[in-house]
Design an enzyme around this catalytic site. Structure first.
Site, PDB file in Angstrom:
ATOM      1  N   GLU A 106      35.940  47.715  17.243  1.00  8.49           N
ATOM      2  CA  GLU A 106      36.141  48.654  16.133  1.00  8.49           C
ATOM      3  C   GLU A 106      35.625  50.049  16.469  1.00  8.49           C
ATOM      4  O   GLU A 106      34.529  50.204  17.006  1.00  8.49           O
ATOM      5  CB  GLU A 106      35.430  48.139  14.873  1.00  8.49           C
ATOM      6  CG  GLU A 106      35.913  46.778  14.395  1.00  8.49           C
ATOM      7  CD  GLU A 106      37.362  46.767  13.905  1.00  8.49           C
ATOM      8  OE1 GLU A 106      37.916  47.860  13.649  1.00  8.49           O
ATOM      9  OE2 GLU A 106      37.933  45.666  13.778  1.00  8.49           O
ATOM     10  N   CYS A 166      32.231  42.801   7.045  1.00  6.30           N
ATOM     11  CA  CYS A 166      32.140  43.286   8.425  1.00  6.30           C
ATOM     12  C   CYS A 166      32.009  44.803   8.436  1.00  6.30           C
ATOM     13  O   CYS A 166      31.113  45.357   9.083  1.00  6.30           O
ATOM     14  CB  CYS A 166      33.360  42.835   9.223  1.00  6.30           C
ATOM     15  SG  CYS A 166      33.357  41.052   9.496  1.00  6.30           S
ATOM     16  N   HIS A 190      35.518  42.601  16.177  1.00  6.83           N
ATOM     17  CA  HIS A 190      36.159  41.482  15.480  1.00  6.83           C
ATOM     18  C   HIS A 190      36.738  40.507  16.508  1.00  6.83           C
ATOM     19  O   HIS A 190      37.321  40.923  17.507  1.00  6.83           O
ATOM     20  CB  HIS A 190      37.299  41.983  14.578  1.00  6.83           C
ATOM     21  CG  HIS A 190      36.882  42.193  13.153  1.00  6.83           C
ATOM     22  ND1 HIS A 190      36.874  43.430  12.545  1.00  6.83           N
ATOM     23  CD2 HIS A 190      36.450  41.310  12.208  1.00  6.83           C
ATOM     24  CE1 HIS A 190      36.457  43.300  11.288  1.00  6.83           C
ATOM     25  NE2 HIS A 190      36.185  42.023  11.061  1.00  6.83           N
TER      26      HIS A 190
END
Ligand code: PCA
Length: 223
Positions: A106, A166, A190
């Site tokens: 991310e 998250c 992830h």
């Protein structure tokens, strides 16, 4: 000869710092986090990676791996306490994206959270009023993806970590670092489901290999 002996004794006896790296931190831990069961998945792959890697060593740093509850406040509180206790040199958080086919590193954390009452979606709120709308990961995201791919595992940069736990942990951790003047690299990855959970999933060994590479690339920035 005598001097040589004394000299070697001095070298052996010289205090060696237990933790030695170039940063301003005093520890040599990498904090790794995963989440517990989520979204109908009895086992969260990130939890399995935590179990596999806890206590291992990557580039001289010990992996301190913990599991966070899927809850906004409890997860952020638990990670903050772990950061305060261990003063890690890097923080890598992980979670499951049930639709992912690759390891998704991310890039952006949003100051947005989706609110629910039971199953009922109530809308979006800011995580922290007055704080930036988004923050960038401080992990070497591009290098991590490149290196994971070079080693034969599918990975990509993701620009949206969702608006649930998250992203909440990701954003809260970056904000905590900034507000406390810490330059500790921190970010979120992830994971796809396990191969045993979905046909398009990934083997646990592949995930562990990918996360080790992420740590290795990150540690290059620490030393
Ligand atoms: N994935 C969720 C929360 C816990 C997890 O593993 C998310 O993407 O927000």
């Amino acid at each position: 000869m005598k001097y040589a002996l004394i000299l070697s004794l001095l070298i052996i006896a010289a205090p060696v710092p237990a933790f030695s790296h170039g940063g301003s931190n005093s520890s040599n831990y990498i904090l790794l986090t995963g989440f517990g069961p989520f979204d109908g998945y009895a086992v969260n792959p990130s939890e399995m990676v935590v179990e596999e890697m806890n206590g291992s060593t990557v580039d001289g740093a010990m992996v301190m791996a913990i599991i966070l509850p899927v809850d906004f406040n409890q997860s952020a509180e638990k990670i903050r306490k772990a950061i305060e206790k261990y003063e890690p040199v890097a923080v890598i958080c992980m979670g499951l994206d049930g639709y992912a086919r690759k390891i998704e590193v991310e890039k952006v954390a949003l100051n947005i959270k989706s609110m629910y009452l039971g199953d009922k979606f109530l809308g979006w709120r800011r995580i922290e009023r007055g704080a930036p709308l988004f923050m960038f990961s401080t992990l070497p995201v591009e290098k991590i993806v490149e290196s994971i791919e070079e080693n034969g595992t599918d990975a990509r940069i993701s620009y949206f970590a969702g608006t649930y736990s998250c992203n909440y942990v990701f954003y809260s951790t970056l904000l905590y670092m900034e507000e406390n003047g810490k330059s500790t690299p921190a970010g979120f990855i992830h994971l796809p489901p396990l191969k045993s959970q979905k046909s398009y999933g990934m083997e646990l060994e592949e995930m562990v290999k990918g996360i080790k590479i992420a740590m290795h690339e990150t540690m290059k920035e620490v030393y």
